[in-house]
Design an enzyme around this catalytic site. Structure first.
Site, short mmCIF file in Angstrom:
data_model
loop_
_atom_site.label_atom_id
_atom_site.label_comp_id
_atom_site.label_asym_id
_atom_site.label_seq_id
_atom_site.Cartn_x
_atom_site.Cartn_y
_atom_site.Cartn_z
N ARG B 296 0.78 -1.29 -0.05
CA ARG B 296 0.06 -0.02 0.06
C ARG B 296 0.86 1.31 0.07
O ARG B 296 0.55 2.27 -0.69
CB ARG B 296 -0.92 0.02 1.17
CG ARG B 296 -2.05 -1.05 0.98
CD ARG B 296 -2.95 -1.16 1.87
NE ARG B 296 -4.26 -2.41 1.50
CZ ARG B 296 -5.37 -2.43 2.17
NH1 ARG B 296 -5.36 -2.17 3.50
NH2 ARG B 296 -6.01 -3.14 1.36
N TYR B 435 -6.89 0.08 -6.79
CA TYR B 435 -6.08 -1.37 -6.33
C TYR B 435 -5.71 -1.12 -5.27
O TYR B 435 -5.43 -0.33 -4.58
CB TYR B 435 -5.23 -1.92 -7.62
CG TYR B 435 -4.26 -1.08 -8.23
CD1 TYR B 435 -3.34 -0.46 -7.61
CD2 TYR B 435 -3.76 -1.64 -9.52
CE1 TYR B 435 -2.36 0.16 -8.23
CE2 TYR B 435 -2.42 -1.12 -10.05
CZ TYR B 435 -1.62 -0.29 -9.24
OH TYR B 435 -0.71 0.36 -9.79
N GLU B 436 -5.21 -2.29 -5.04
CA GLU B 436 -4.66 -2.85 -3.48
C GLU B 436 -5.83 -2.26 -2.39
O GLU B 436 -5.18 -1.63 -1.29
CB GLU B 436 -3.27 -2.13 -3.16
CG GLU B 436 -2.34 -2.79 -4.12
CD GLU B 436 -1.94 -4.01 -3.86
OE1 GLU B 436 -2.09 -4.66 -2.58
OE2 GLU B 436 -1.29 -4.79 -4.50
N GLY B 437 -6.91 -2.25 -2.79
CA GLY B 437 -7.86 -1.81 -1.75
C GLY B 437 -8.25 -0.44 -2.17
O GLY B 437 -7.49 0.53 -2.16
#
Lengths: 587, 587
Positions: B296, B435-437
């Site tokens: 993140r 992306y990545e949450g």
């Protein structure tokens, strides 16, 4: 797959119950016979056409794009057929002058159809939209011969129009343009120069394309006071009105753009091409600005249309997509259960519906401006239209782009890929913040020119309308929250407006405030229209889902959007110093 | 044509003068020998590589894209060669463990190189970035045999990594995933399922690709507690460590995306492919989350890198492009003379430099978290990192996207076409918010989990650091404006934080506040870092252009950005009711 449904019921509610369009139009002899039932049936038909014929071409048009081969532009598959159906359906001349074959409908009808076109297929909508702009300039400034030669065929849609203003080194500052025009001795001119960013400059959908080209006469003074406007047809027109010899204008390239791929945005070369002067020598910019109000309203509406299309997909997706649990519940829930998904959808909805109300309000004023019997009323309306035009262009496209980004975010990774169409909306909406004068230019127009127009009368009049609504709704206790929020925001707007007339009245100060001021102004305007919408829902006793949604959206706007006015006022009050302190070389 | 220059001097100023990296690293035995001169020479070399080898492939990579033909993915021209040079230059293992061939450098160095990679060529940077993430998960959770088999080749860059989490119906909610893994009786598993959005899932740049795949064992409980992590190599590994037989995993399609076209984002099919369990059964999600902090941070840095690349082009263009007049001057001026162009550039600059400072501060804490000799210090640092990770991921990518949009706007129509690269930055930056949450998920993580972590200790510690800076700079009268603005914003943050612990502590209330809260938190964090940067400039007596630009940018941030905190606090205080009132069917 995404679909598009024209929001006809919401549009009719605004016309009928919020803005009293019948009352307004009944005072205008030209439109006294336009009744709401007729408008509704036009909107229904237009909505059907947009949903069935244009929306299905939106993604394929984006993927295929317009292509240039051997000097010929090929629009994407289906576009020419759709345009033929659009033309044959009589959709090109809705608000055009009956004198030249138009239907003479109120501008509000045109604007609502424009919204549908933009929501269904922005690239397509630009073809008739630019033709209309060209027609307005020709009608207002050209001589009778040019009018009778070109307008009927353009209004019928047989021929389309293009506007050739920008050059490589002359964009926001048209005073720098270099294209030239030399008299040929027969009353026409030889126009020479290269223009960029010319929408619909060349294509395969109509038998002729009429270019309005800005250029300089030999004796032109430098700067914006030396620019003249010329009509240059792709094919010269024979005595019988049919297209004849090819004129010497050609497409040099298509621009490779972020979006609106189906729309052929051309580099155009005018090589001594034959053209005719439109309006007075050296007054071309003024002629262009005649139609600029309408064009800028149109661009605002483009942002609105794309935002609504994105909203429709995002809302449908959010009600279907199962992911995560609702608070306090077990089992997987549709993501509409999540507060942040609602925040995104309500942000979109609250700016879409208020934006539509603002542009419709202004469209009704435009009809008053041009056709009201009373000169004072016409002047007052003209002032309001001039004031609100930059606000509409910038606010509807800024909020429209932000809505498209939110509508993409609602879908997560699925919004980043083509499948649902949400990423195309973001790419397409982005241009509306840039063309027809960037939104920074609009904000500059608002703070530097429009605030002081007629000694500030239009501004006072507009703010007076807001105070009037606050007063007339004072006994609606259900709307205390909305009223209080609006009053506070209006107070902030009053405060910074006073500053722009006093301590911050220097040009740099005003320009430093411009974008924040326009945002603050639009928030107040939207808050005003939400109060009017909510008041109308209560007045007509609409207890349906639609009515309740409108009340809820008004509340959302008052509590979660209008507070931004406070910070904007603070930022404006900070003045230009924080912007102007750094030397240019420090960047 | 746009160019990219790595901002090494600004990076070094942060490390040396603002964050005292030498002091921090000297307390960590693992990094005690890392000195600033060494870091600077690494950054110089990395910057050169990015500018000379990767940036020239950015536009061509976007235009060509990765292509799939007969099950083989072809990356764009030049990518394989650039990757080989990157690998051979030793750039893949900067911060990786020396035990497996890495260079063991501080994470701050890796993060700064990641920024350069992202600014020069985001699509390219994802290849080594995802490999590193996979390595971290393997190192933390896999058994010794897997580690010794895979890590050296991955850290050397010979093999790359991919993370296969998302499925068509399982995105933000991984608990819904359906891929299965059945024991083969030899200690390995047969993994079966289809995954979407798999970055670097298949390509032609490395001789093997190591997939980490989330799937369910036969006895798995439903939901997130029944997910396990499997290592599935594209080619099974022979006893001598060389790639052997082809495993049964294949690319089904490439996603058609808005941006990062050069990056092959794959639909991957795992058809009973052989895999090995990483970590404990049913604990796959925990294993994935081990490396999530680093990933993140990496995504946040991507937003930062793209923003800086966009800034560089916008600033260069604004200083060259002649258009309009400066106020009070005659003759055409570069557009940097216009206050609104400066507003856009300063907005970009002020969020870029503070964002870089925040991520560097956090990277130094990450090194403390993993290598400080004192357990209490390690735990404190771990708390800060956990708190700041969602803030960095969301704030740097939201501000990064906004910066890219502004950087496009500065160029007007020229920003909408490909030529200057600005529209690609917008399209590329957009994925980092998703992306990545998604950033909504990050905000939820912040308000629902991280605020209460360890009874709120990390939050108190972070806010305490801000108060400390306010106190230690109290006698710098030059910074009164910056200090007052930060104090006020901090007051707003304190106020709403108290509410989230009290009246707004229900989950829906917190989630309704989440995105606004994260924005408010990041504004305060950025304001804090600007105060530290300005203080450092004054302390070292930097009177160069760079130092004066930093002081001016700090002033801009204090007066034209920090006031947003006031409105955000108001919006948060409005609570969840305006969001939750409408029924789902009303949308």
């Amino acid at each position: 797959m995404p679909s598009y449904t024209a929001p006809v019921a919401d549009m009719m509610f605004l016309l009928r119950d919020v803005l009293d369009a019948p009352g307004a139009l009944s005072l205008l002899p030209a439109h006294a016979e336009t009744d709401l039932a007729m408008i509704e049936s036009i909107l229904d038909e237009a909505g059907k056409f947009c949903a069935e014929k244009l929306h299905p071409l939106n993604r394929s048009g984006d993927e295929e794009g317009s292509r240039l081969a051997n000097g010929v532009v090929h629009t994407p598959k289906g576009f020419a057929e759709a345009y033929a159906a659009f033309r044959d359906g009589g959709w090109t001349g809705l608000s055009a002058s009956p004198e030249f074959g138009g239907q003479g409908l109120p501008r509000a009808v045109q604007i609502l159809v424009d919204e549908m076109l933009s929501g269904a297929n922005l690239s397509f909508g630009l073809f008739p939209g630019l033709t209309r702009g060209a027609c307005e300039a020709i009608e207002a400034h050209a001589d009778e011969h040019l009018k009778s030669t070109y307008l009927p065929r353009m209004i019928s849609g047989e021929w389309t129009g293009a506007m050739a203003l920008t050059e490589g080194n002359a964009g926001s500052d048209l005073g720098l343009l270099k294209a030239t025009a030399a008299p040929r001795g027969d009353g026409s001119y030889s126009v020479t120069g290269s223009k960029i960013f010319i929408s619909s400059g060349e294509h395969d959908m109509a038998e002729n394309i009429i270019h309005l080209v800005l250029a300089r006469l030999p004796d032109a003074p430098p700067g914006t006071k030396g620019i003249s406007l010329f009509l240059c047809p792709k094919f010269l027109v024979n005595g019988d009105g049919s297209p004849g010899a090819r004129n010497t204008l050609s497409v040099g390239a298509l621009e490779h753009k972020m979006g609106i791929h189906a729309q052929p945005t051309c580099v155009m070369n005018y090589d001594g091409c034959q053209g005719w002067l439109v309006g007075q020598p050296h007054r071309g910019l003024a002629a262009m600005f005649t139609m600029m109000n309408a064009e800028r309203l149109f661009v605002g509406v483009q942002g609105l249309g794309v935002a609504d299309a994105s909203y429709q997909t995002a809302a449908a997706y959010a009600k279907e997509r199962l992911q995560g649990r609702a608070s306090g519940a077990s089992g997987t829930a549709p993501i509409i259960a999540h507060p942040d998904v609602r925040r995104m959808l309500l942000t979109m909805l609250s700016t879409i519906e208020a934006g539509r109300a603002l542009v419709l309000f202004t469209a009704l004023e435009m009809d008053k401006e041009t056709t009201h019997p009373d000169a004072t009323t016409r002047a007052e309306s003209a002032g309001l239209v001039a004031l609100l035009t930059p606000v509409i262009k910038a606010a509807l496209t800024d909020f429209g782009f932000e809505a498209a980004v939110l509508g993409q975010q609602v879908l997560g990774g699925h919004g980043y890929i083509r499948e649902w169409g949400q990423e195309q909306h973001v790419r397409d909406a982005r241009i509306t913040q840039i063309y027809e004068g960037t939104n920074g230019i609009q904000a500059q127009d608002l703070v530097v020119r429009k605030l002081d127009l007629d000694g500030g009368a239009p501004l006072r009049r507009f703010l007076g309308l807001i105070r009037e609504t606050l007063a007339t709704t004072a006994d609606r206790s259900e709307l205390t929250t909305e009223r209080d929020a609006l009053s506070e925001a209006l107070g902030h707007l009053d405060d910074v407006t006073t500053r722009l007339g006093g301590a911050l009245s220097e040009v740099d100060e005003r320009n430093a405030a411009a974008v924040d001021y326009l945002r603050l102004f639009s928030l107040v305007a939207y808050g005003w229209l939400w109060l009017r919408i909510a008041d109308a829902v209560l007045r007509v006793g609409d207890v349906t889902t639609t009515g309740r949604r409108k009340l809820a959206t008004a509340r959302f706007f008052a509590t979660r959007m209008l507070p931004q006015s406070q910070s904007l006022a603070r930022q404006i009050a900070a003045g230009a110093a924080p912007l102007m302190a750094p030397e240019a070389s420090w960047f």
